[in-house]
Design a protein around this motif. Structure first.
Motif: not given
Length: 66
Positions: A5-9, A19-20, A61-65
């Motif tokens: 839900g937090h990442l669009e494509k 990042k990963l 990593k995802v939420l910081i970006d």
């Protein structure tokens, strides 16, 4: 919280490629498709604690970006 839900494509692809770590991508691939922490740990031959650590790192990593 659902990572999908937090990442669009486009952002998802950018995060994966920049990042990963490769292991985080493996964990995310399984976890995002519905595997439990236990199932991910069994498939990747990791402890459940290690899987949780990877998941926490992915979220960080995802939420910081954002």
């Amino acid at each position: 919280m659902d990572i999908r839900g937090h990442l669009e494509k486009n952002k998802f692809e950018r995060v994966l490629t920049k990042k990963l770590t490769s292991r985080e991508v493996q964990v995310l691939s399984l976890y995002a498709t519905g595997f439990t922490v236990k199932e991910v740990s069994d498939v990747l031959v990791l402890s459940e604690s290690t899987v949780r650590t990877h998941i926490n790192n992915i979220f960080s990593k995802v939420l910081i970006d954002r």
